[in-house]
Motif scaffolding. Sequence first.
Motif, mmCIF file in Angstrom:
data_model
loop_
_atom_site.group_PDB
_atom_site.id
_atom_site.type_symbol
_atom_site.label_atom_id
_atom_site.label_comp_id
_atom_site.label_asym_id
_atom_site.label_seq_id
_atom_site.Cartn_x
_atom_site.Cartn_y
_atom_site.Cartn_z
ATOM 1 N N ASP A 15 0.626 -1.289 0.010
ATOM 2 C CA ASP A 15 -0.240 -0.155 0.022
ATOM 3 C C ASP A 15 1.003 1.480 0.152
ATOM 4 O OD1 ASP A 15 -2.018 1.319 -0.496
ATOM 5 O OD2 ASP A 15 -2.469 2.024 2.218
ATOM 6 N N ALA A 16 2.054 1.539 -0.592
ATOM 7 C CA ALA A 16 3.062 2.525 -0.472
ATOM 8 C C ALA A 16 2.067 3.249 -1.798
ATOM 9 C CB ALA A 16 4.654 1.819 -1.745
ATOM 10 N N VAL A 20 10.504 4.007 -4.566
ATOM 11 C CA VAL A 20 11.811 4.785 -5.336
ATOM 12 C C VAL A 20 13.066 3.381 -5.772
ATOM 13 C CG1 VAL A 20 13.359 6.240 -6.041
ATOM 14 C CG2 VAL A 20 11.193 7.028 -5.300
ATOM 15 N N GLY A 21 14.259 3.555 -6.278
ATOM 16 C CA GLY A 21 14.903 1.970 -6.088
ATOM 17 C C GLY A 21 15.871 2.530 -7.167
ATOM 18 N N MET A 38 4.634 5.495 -8.402
ATOM 19 C CA MET A 38 3.758 6.522 -7.776
ATOM 20 C C MET A 38 2.301 5.518 -8.045
ATOM 21 S SD MET A 38 3.516 10.425 -7.582
ATOM 22 C CE MET A 38 5.491 10.429 -7.495
ATOM 23 N N LYS A 39 1.499 6.016 -7.032
ATOM 24 C CA LYS A 39 -0.172 6.214 -7.646
ATOM 25 C C LYS A 39 -0.365 6.663 -8.496
ATOM 26 C CE LYS A 39 -1.576 3.756 -2.890
ATOM 27 N NZ LYS A 39 -2.165 4.097 -1.436
ATOM 28 N N HIS A 73 3.873 10.873 -16.985
ATOM 29 C CA HIS A 73 5.187 9.995 -15.605
ATOM 30 C C HIS A 73 6.022 11.559 -16.477
ATOM 31 C CE1 HIS A 73 5.173 7.661 -19.573
ATOM 32 N NE2 HIS A 73 6.566 8.372 -18.935
ATOM 33 N N ARG A 74 6.469 11.565 -17.580
ATOM 34 C CA ARG A 74 7.511 12.506 -17.841
ATOM 35 C C ARG A 74 7.785 13.161 -16.899
ATOM 36 N NH1 ARG A 74 7.439 14.313 -22.866
ATOM 37 N NH2 ARG A 74 4.553 14.408 -22.664
ATOM 38 N N HIS A 75 6.513 13.983 -16.588
ATOM 39 C CA HIS A 75 7.016 15.276 -15.826
ATOM 40 C C HIS A 75 8.333 15.136 -14.773
ATOM 41 C CE1 HIS A 75 3.319 14.245 -13.795
ATOM 42 N NE2 HIS A 75 3.932 14.142 -12.566
ATOM 43 N N PHE A 76 8.246 13.730 -14.471
ATOM 44 C CA PHE A 76 9.367 13.308 -12.877
ATOM 45 C C PHE A 76 10.703 13.379 -13.729
ATOM 46 C CE2 PHE A 76 4.946 12.865 -11.269
ATOM 47 C CZ PHE A 76 5.680 13.196 -9.518
#
Length: 195
Positions: A15-16, A20-21, A38-39, A73-76
Motif C-alpha cells: 500500500d505504498a 523509489v529504487g 507512484m500511485k 509520467h514524464r514530468h518527473f
Amino acid sequence: MRPSAPSRSTSQDWDADIVVGGSHKWLCGGPGTAFLWMKPALRERLRPRLTGWLGHADPFSFEPPPIRYASDHRHFLAGTPSMPAYYVARAAYENLHAIGLDRIRAHNLALAHIIIERAQARGLTIHSPLADAERTGFVAVDFPASEAASKQLIAERFKLDWRPNCGLRLGPHFYNTEAEVQRLMDRVAVLAGRA
C-alpha cells in the motif's frame, strides 16, 4: 537447513504511495539509473521541486521558466539521461528476469545459510536476523578484527562491505557458487582467529 519459500510482494501489497529504487547492487545495473513508481492519483497531482528539460511538456522548445510540466509520467524526468547506464541496467534486468526472482532468492537463502552456519560454528556474531523472512540478501558477520579482515579480504578480491556495529556485510547473489562462499568463510575463520 533448507531455505523457506521466498514470498513475493508488490507495491499494492505494501500500500505504498511512492516506491523509489536504484539499479545498482542487487539489480546488477550499475550506477546512474533509478526508477520511481507512484500511485496514479498522486502522479497526476504532484509536481517535482526540481526537474530538468525532459520534464517539460515540449522539451525541445527550450522555453524559459516557469516550466510547463508534461501531462504524464514524464514530468518527473530530469535532464539529459545517461544512456549507457540505461543500456547496462536494461541488460541486467533482462538477465534477472530470465533467471527468475524466486530462483535468485532461493539461491541467496541457501548461500546465506552457509554463511550463518559457518559463522555460528566459529562463535562469530551475526547481526542479521536469522529468520529468512526477516533478513535481506546480506548477512552481517562481526568479530573484533572484522574491519582489518574486510580490508584483507578485499585485497584478496573478495567482494564485500564493512560497517561499524555491523561487521562484514556478505551478500551472495545469483552469480556466486557454494564453493566461493565456502572459500570466503574459510578465510573469515582464519582472519577472525577461529580457524
